[in-house]
Enzyme design. Structure first.
Site, PDB file in Angstrom:
ATOM      1  N   CYS A   2      48.295  20.491  43.791  1.00 22.68           N
ATOM      2  CA  CYS A   2      49.653  20.527  44.343  1.00 22.68           C
ATOM      3  C   CYS A   2      50.625  20.608  43.170  1.00 22.68           C
ATOM      4  O   CYS A   2      50.248  20.368  42.030  1.00 22.68           O
ATOM      5  CB  CYS A   2      49.957  19.262  45.129  1.00 22.68           C
ATOM      6  SG  CYS A   2      48.729  18.904  46.396  1.00 22.68           S
ATOM      7  N   ARG A  27      50.863  26.518  42.838  1.00 22.79           N
ATOM      8  CA  ARG A  27      49.900  25.416  42.838  1.00 22.79           C
ATOM      9  C   ARG A  27      49.515  24.962  44.242  1.00 22.79           C
ATOM     10  O   ARG A  27      48.626  24.133  44.421  1.00 22.79           O
ATOM     11  CB  ARG A  27      50.477  24.231  42.063  1.00 22.79           C
ATOM     12  CG  ARG A  27      50.758  24.545  40.622  1.00 22.79           C
ATOM     13  CD  ARG A  27      51.364  23.356  39.935  1.00 22.79           C
ATOM     14  NE  ARG A  27      50.433  22.253  39.849  1.00 22.79           N
ATOM     15  CZ  ARG A  27      49.561  22.075  38.878  1.00 22.79           C
ATOM     16  NH1 ARG A  27      49.505  22.933  37.888  1.00 22.79           N
ATOM     17  NH2 ARG A  27      48.744  21.044  38.872  1.00 22.79           N
ATOM     18  N   TRP A  74      48.738  21.771  48.445  1.00 25.91           N
ATOM     19  CA  TRP A  74      47.514  22.505  48.727  1.00 25.91           C
ATOM     20  C   TRP A  74      46.554  21.467  49.299  1.00 25.91           C
ATOM     21  O   TRP A  74      46.118  20.551  48.612  1.00 25.91           O
ATOM     22  CB  TRP A  74      46.958  23.108  47.437  1.00 25.91           C
ATOM     23  CG  TRP A  74      45.726  23.922  47.613  1.00 25.91           C
ATOM     24  CD1 TRP A  74      45.612  25.109  48.273  1.00 25.91           C
ATOM     25  CD2 TRP A  74      44.419  23.615  47.117  1.00 25.91           C
ATOM     26  NE1 TRP A  74      44.311  25.549  48.206  1.00 25.91           N
ATOM     27  CE2 TRP A  74      43.559  24.665  47.499  1.00 25.91           C
ATOM     28  CE3 TRP A  74      43.883  22.568  46.372  1.00 25.91           C
ATOM     29  CZ2 TRP A  74      42.214  24.700  47.187  1.00 25.91           C
ATOM     30  CZ3 TRP A  74      42.543  22.601  46.046  1.00 25.91           C
ATOM     31  CH2 TRP A  74      41.720  23.654  46.452  1.00 25.91           C
ATOM     32  N   ASN A 100      49.599  14.491  43.358  1.00 24.57           N
ATOM     33  CA  ASN A 100      48.660  15.585  43.171  1.00 24.57           C
ATOM     34  C   ASN A 100      47.352  14.962  42.706  1.00 24.57           C
ATOM     35  O   ASN A 100      47.348  14.188  41.752  1.00 24.57           O
ATOM     36  CB  ASN A 100      49.200  16.551  42.101  1.00 24.57           C
ATOM     37  CG  ASN A 100      48.183  17.599  41.705  1.00 24.57           C
ATOM     38  OD1 ASN A 100      47.377  18.031  42.519  1.00 24.57           O
ATOM     39  ND2 ASN A 100      48.209  18.007  40.447  1.00 24.57           N
ATOM     40  N   GLY A 101      46.246  15.272  43.390  1.00 26.35           N
ATOM     41  CA  GLY A 101      44.959  14.698  43.006  1.00 26.35           C
ATOM     42  C   GLY A 101      44.229  14.191  44.231  1.00 26.35           C
ATOM     43  O   GLY A 101      44.568  14.553  45.359  1.00 26.35           O
ATOM     44  N   GLU A 495      33.256  39.488  36.672  1.00 25.49           N
ATOM     45  CA  GLU A 495      34.688  39.200  36.718  1.00 25.49           C
ATOM     46  C   GLU A 495      35.414  40.197  37.630  1.00 25.49           C
ATOM     47  O   GLU A 495      36.326  39.834  38.379  1.00 25.49           O
ATOM     48  CB  GLU A 495      35.267  39.211  35.296  1.00 25.49           C
ATOM     49  CG  GLU A 495      36.775  39.077  35.190  1.00 25.49           C
ATOM     50  CD  GLU A 495      37.339  37.798  35.800  1.00 25.49           C
ATOM     51  OE1 GLU A 495      36.571  36.922  36.222  1.00 25.49           O
ATOM     52  OE2 GLU A 495      38.579  37.704  35.905  1.00 25.49           O
ATOM     53  N   LYS A 499      37.684  39.253  40.901  1.00 22.97           N
ATOM     54  CA  LYS A 499      39.101  39.650  41.032  1.00 22.97           C
ATOM     55  C   LYS A 499      39.332  40.309  42.380  1.00 22.97           C
ATOM     56  O   LYS A 499      40.279  39.992  43.088  1.00 22.97           O
ATOM     57  CB  LYS A 499      39.519  40.643  39.938  1.00 22.97           C
ATOM     58  CG  LYS A 499      39.836  40.147  38.566  1.00 22.97           C
ATOM     59  CD  LYS A 499      41.006  39.239  38.414  1.00 22.97           C
ATOM     60  CE  LYS A 499      40.704  37.814  38.736  1.00 22.97           C
ATOM     61  NZ  LYS A 499      40.227  36.941  37.731  1.00 22.97           N
ATOM     62  N   GLU A 502      38.926  37.845  45.470  1.00 23.27           N
ATOM     63  CA  GLU A 502      39.871  36.741  45.644  1.00 23.27           C
ATOM     64  C   GLU A 502      41.256  37.193  46.076  1.00 23.27           C
ATOM     65  O   GLU A 502      41.957  36.442  46.749  1.00 23.27           O
ATOM     66  CB  GLU A 502      39.941  35.844  44.406  1.00 23.27           C
ATOM     67  CG  GLU A 502      40.556  36.452  43.181  1.00 23.27           C
ATOM     68  CD  GLU A 502      40.509  35.522  41.980  1.00 23.27           C
ATOM     69  OE1 GLU A 502      40.515  34.305  42.146  1.00 23.27           O
ATOM     70  OE2 GLU A 502      40.486  36.034  40.847  1.00 23.27           O
ATOM     71  N   HIS A 518      15.669  45.409  43.352  1.00 21.24           N
ATOM     72  CA  HIS A 518      14.909  44.225  43.759  1.00 21.24           C
ATOM     73  C   HIS A 518      15.512  43.570  45.005  1.00 21.24           C
ATOM     74  O   HIS A 518      15.203  42.419  45.297  1.00 21.24           O
ATOM     75  CB  HIS A 518      14.833  43.223  42.603  1.00 21.24           C
ATOM     76  CG  HIS A 518      14.100  43.773  41.417  1.00 21.24           C
ATOM     77  ND1 HIS A 518      12.739  43.976  41.413  1.00 21.24           N
ATOM     78  CD2 HIS A 518      14.559  44.216  40.224  1.00 21.24           C
ATOM     79  CE1 HIS A 518      12.378  44.494  40.250  1.00 21.24           C
ATOM     80  NE2 HIS A 518      13.470  44.655  39.512  1.00 21.24           N
ATOM     81  N   LYS A 617      45.695  27.634  41.763  1.00 24.21           N
ATOM     82  CA  LYS A 617      45.611  28.070  40.377  1.00 24.21           C
ATOM     83  C   LYS A 617      44.679  27.197  39.544  1.00 24.21           C
ATOM     84  O   LYS A 617      43.933  27.686  38.726  1.00 24.21           O
ATOM     85  CB  LYS A 617      47.014  28.079  39.761  1.00 24.21           C
ATOM     86  CG  LYS A 617      47.056  28.516  38.299  1.00 24.21           C
ATOM     87  CD  LYS A 617      46.749  29.979  38.145  1.00 24.21           C
ATOM     88  CE  LYS A 617      46.680  30.423  36.702  1.00 24.21           C
ATOM     89  NZ  LYS A 617      45.901  31.659  36.558  1.00 24.21           N
TER      90      LYS A 617
HETATM   91  C1  F6R Z   1      39.949  33.343  39.198  1.00 22.98           C
HETATM   92  C2  F6R Z   1      40.338  32.103  38.545  1.00 22.98           C
HETATM   93  C3  F6R Z   1      39.425  30.942  38.666  1.00 22.98           C
HETATM   94  C4  F6R Z   1      39.525  30.069  37.406  1.00 22.98           C
HETATM   95  C5  F6R Z   1      38.698  28.789  37.567  1.00 22.98           C
HETATM   96  C6  F6R Z   1      38.720  27.960  36.311  1.00 22.98           C
HETATM   97  O1  F6R Z   1      40.868  34.354  38.967  1.00 22.98           O
HETATM   98  O2  F6R Z   1      41.381  32.015  37.964  1.00 22.98           O
HETATM   99  O3  F6R Z   1      38.110  31.324  38.916  1.00 22.98           O
HETATM  100  O4  F6R Z   1      39.059  30.810  36.321  1.00 22.98           O
HETATM  101  O5  F6R Z   1      39.208  28.048  38.635  1.00 22.98           O
HETATM  102  O6  F6R Z   1      40.037  27.630  35.958  1.00 22.98           O
HETATM  103  P1  F6R Z   1      40.392  27.162  34.500  1.00 22.98           P
HETATM  104  O7  F6R Z   1      40.190  28.318  33.599  1.00 22.98           O
HETATM  105  O8  F6R Z   1      41.812  26.727  34.573  1.00 22.98           O
HETATM  106  O9  F6R Z   1      39.448  26.040  34.170  1.00 22.98           O
END
Ligand code: F6R
Length: 622
Positions: A2, A27, A74, A100-101, A495, A499, A502, A518, A617
């Site tokens: 959050c 967030r 969130w 937050n937490g 990756e 992308k 998500e 396979h 995020k």
């Molecule tokens: C995807 C993304 C997430 C973060 C993951 C780790 O685009 O951003 O998969 O990479 O949640 O986050 P950090 O790097 O902040 O530990």
């Protein structure tokens, strides 16, 4: 995750809180709320939905007051609803809390409070905090308890914190103390902004930059009391903490969209600059020869003797770790194990204290990543963190920190943080290789010259976004998209698939191209797009066969390969070329068209790439 904020000063708090929440909306955005203290009462407005819903509500009826707290949520405990939105208040409404937490022992605390007559209104874990503070506030008012030398309000907060297990960044206001906000953190980021005649609070730096660049990054279990004209810091045992503030180098503009439609697009376009910022401070020219200077982390020969490198991270950062696996093995010839942090932390891993343990995290606050790092530390590992967040928990708890210097990354889908993580990984791999005597002067110089060319090469790709846009327009509605590649290209496939899924919500997967036969090839049909990463020259024939195998089953294809390369002309549906660099460095460039493809597919599908559904995020809870 959050976003939380607080304001105390001479201006009206509501507009300041809303402005800060706008910057923190990434967030969490399933509900938002504020509480403003106006001399004799606390007014709370909170609503389910995005921040805009709350803003419209507040526009109908202004809330006066120069002190307040705000929250964008969130959901973790309790569905998104008006009632579960923060702030939460005690029954008489004279104390308000945002958080937050996760409070892990909230069930036990809730029962304890209910047995004392407290009636709960929400399903959140947070509500126990406000009732606990209320409990100790009343208890202390009758007979002084707990920590001497503190006032009633602070004492009650400290007593409550002593009962809480879990993670928190929180802020509290009380009607009877209209001159202060109390804030505390454990395992959840919280920053105090030091203004002129005003002080502020936020989960992240961009929310403070309109007011100040002088900050306190609150430490673990630290408590701050914000007044208009000063801030006092304490431990959660009530002992005074005296330490200097930190200066933030980002400016407010760096945290804005700068004319781009979305933060994600802006951040993709910032990659050439971010590469330069990551590289420049580390590249030193001595006697006309470039060298990597890691004085900042004091990396010495003892690190180069590590028998093994272990890398842990989550999501995109784990993919950077996958590139790291290939890079460290290729250049430095050190065996590497790359593991997902949430797996590593529960694995009872075999461990050698001489191993070099690398932890990668944009935010430096990801719960699983921190837990993996702490486990390794407990076992005596030397921890090297690669992170973008100065003052983050990861940065503070690691032995060495290599900052990515990507600048603020606001888009939920990571882009420039990923590519700068890669740049750090390559620099480390080359440095270790040199320390181990595996690269002669010429090979070392050539590799560094290649890295120095990357920013301009990335810029060149970004000048050709129209080609990717056209490709996205032709394929954004595909039912399945598979990214395939080998070695470094496999890591980039992982990756790329993340992308796309998500932000566009397209079913996309990555496969090591040799694995297709396979099993996964059973999924390939006319509704499939195959994006083949083809930059590893020694493996061209292999990946070419894989492309043909999928084309024979009706899949459309895009091949991402080197400029001037014609190996795929006859077999690819379409080709996108990137400027040529050394094969091992290809991920720095080949991911950029994949990021753009994901972005344009998301927009064409009507999604907001900056706010993908169900995602946050920074995942500061397990
Ligand atoms: C995807 C993304 C997430 C973060 C993951 C780790 O685009 O951003 O998969 O990479 O949640 O986050 P950090 O790097 O902040 O530990």
């Amino acid at each position: 995750m959050c976003g939380i904020t607080g304001y105390i000063g001479c201006k009206q708090a509501t507009p300041e809180l809303l402005r800060a929440l706008k910057k923190l909306e990434y967030r969490g955005y399933d509900s938002a709320g504020i509480a403003v203290l106006n001399g004799s009462r606390i007014t709370v407005r909170k609503m389910k939905g995005a921040l805009g819903v709350l803003e419209r509500k507040i526009a109908e009826e202004a809330i006066p007051g120069t002190l307040g707290i705000g929250h964008t949520r969130w959901a973790t405990h309790g569905e998104p609803s008006d009632t579960n939105a923060h702030p939460h208040t005690n029954l008489s409404g004279n104390i308000a809390v945002i958080h937050n937490g996760i409070i892990e022992n909230y069930g036990v605390l809730k029962e304890w409070l209910q047995a004392r007559g407290v009636v709960f209104r929400s399903q959140t874990d947070t509500e126990v905090i406000v009732h606990l503070i209320d409990f100790y506030y009343n208890a202390a008012a009758i007979a002084p308890i707990g920590i001497p030398g503190t006032d009633l309000f602070l004492r009650a907060v400290l007593e409550a914190l002593g009962r809480i297990e879990g993670s928190y960044g929180l802020a509290v206001i009380a009607r009877d103390f209209p001159d202060r906000i109390i804030a505390a953190r454990k395992d959840s980021p919280l920053i105090v902004g030091l203004g002129d005649g005003e002080n502020l609070l936020a989960s992240d730096v961009p929310a403070l930059l309109d007011h100040t660049r002088e900050v306190y990054y609150l430490g673990e279990r630290e408590v701050a009391v914000l007044y208009r004209d000063h801030v006092d810091l304490f431990t959660d045992q009530g002992e005074r903490v005296i330490r200097p503030s930190s200066h933030v180098d980002w400016d407010a503009q760096a945290a804005e969209k700068g004319g781009y439609a979305h933060f994600m697009l802006k951040e993709i376009h910032e990659q050439p600059r971010a590469f330069t910022d990551t590289l420049r401070p580390r590249l030193k020219i001595a006697d006309g020869t470039p060298d990597i200077n890691f004085d900042e982390i004091g990396l010495d020969a003892s690190w180069a003797d590590a028998p093994r490198i272990v890398i842990t991270a989550c999501g995109t950062a784990w993919h950077a770790g996958m590139v790291g696996k290939y890079a460290f093995e290729h250049f430095a010839r050190i065996p590497v194990e790359t593991d997902i942090a949430s797996e590593y932390r529960y694995r009872n891993p075999v461990f050698n204290p001489r191993d070099l343990f690398i932890v990668i995290s944009q935010s430096g606050e990801t719960a699983d990543t921190l837990a993996a790092m702490r486990l390794a530390k407990q076992k005596g590992a030397r921890i090297l963190a690669i992170t973008n967040a100065v003052g983050s928990t990861l940065a503070r708890e690691s032995d060495l920190v290599l900052y990515t210097w990507a600048g603020p990354e606001i888009g939920v889908a990571s882009t420039k943080a990923f590519t700068t993580q890669l740049m750090c990984v390559y620099l480390l791999a080359l440095k270790l290789a040199r320390l181990r005597g595996l690269l002669d002067g010429r090979a070392y110089r050539d590799a560094l010259t290649s890295l120095q060319a990357i920013p301009a090469q990335a810029q060149k790709i970004l000048e050709n976004t129209a080609a990717i846009q056209r490709f996205a327009a032709g394929h954004f509605n595909k039912g399945k998209v598979f990214f395939i590649g080998r070695q470094f290209d496999y890591a980039v496939s992982l990756e790329s698939a993340l992308k796309l899924k998500e932000i566009s919500y397209t079913h996309s997967e990555a496969f090591a191209a040799g694995e297709l036969k396979h099993g996964p090839i059973a999924l390939v049909d006319r509704d499939t797009l195959v994006v083949a990463l083809a930059t590893q020259t020694a493996l061209f024939d292999k990946i070419a066969s894989n492309i043909q195998e999928t084309a024979a089953r009706g899949a459309a294809s895009l091949v991402i390969t080197w400029e001037g390369e014609h190996r795929f002309d006859k077999i690819a549906g379409e080709i996108f070329t990137i400027p040529r660099t050394d094969d091992p460095f290809s991920p720095l460039l080949s991911i950029i068209p994949a990021q753009l493809f994901a972005y344009y597919c998301a927009v064409l599908r009507g999604n907001d790439p900056d706010k993908p559904r169900n995602l946050a995020k920074s995942v500061t809870v397990e």
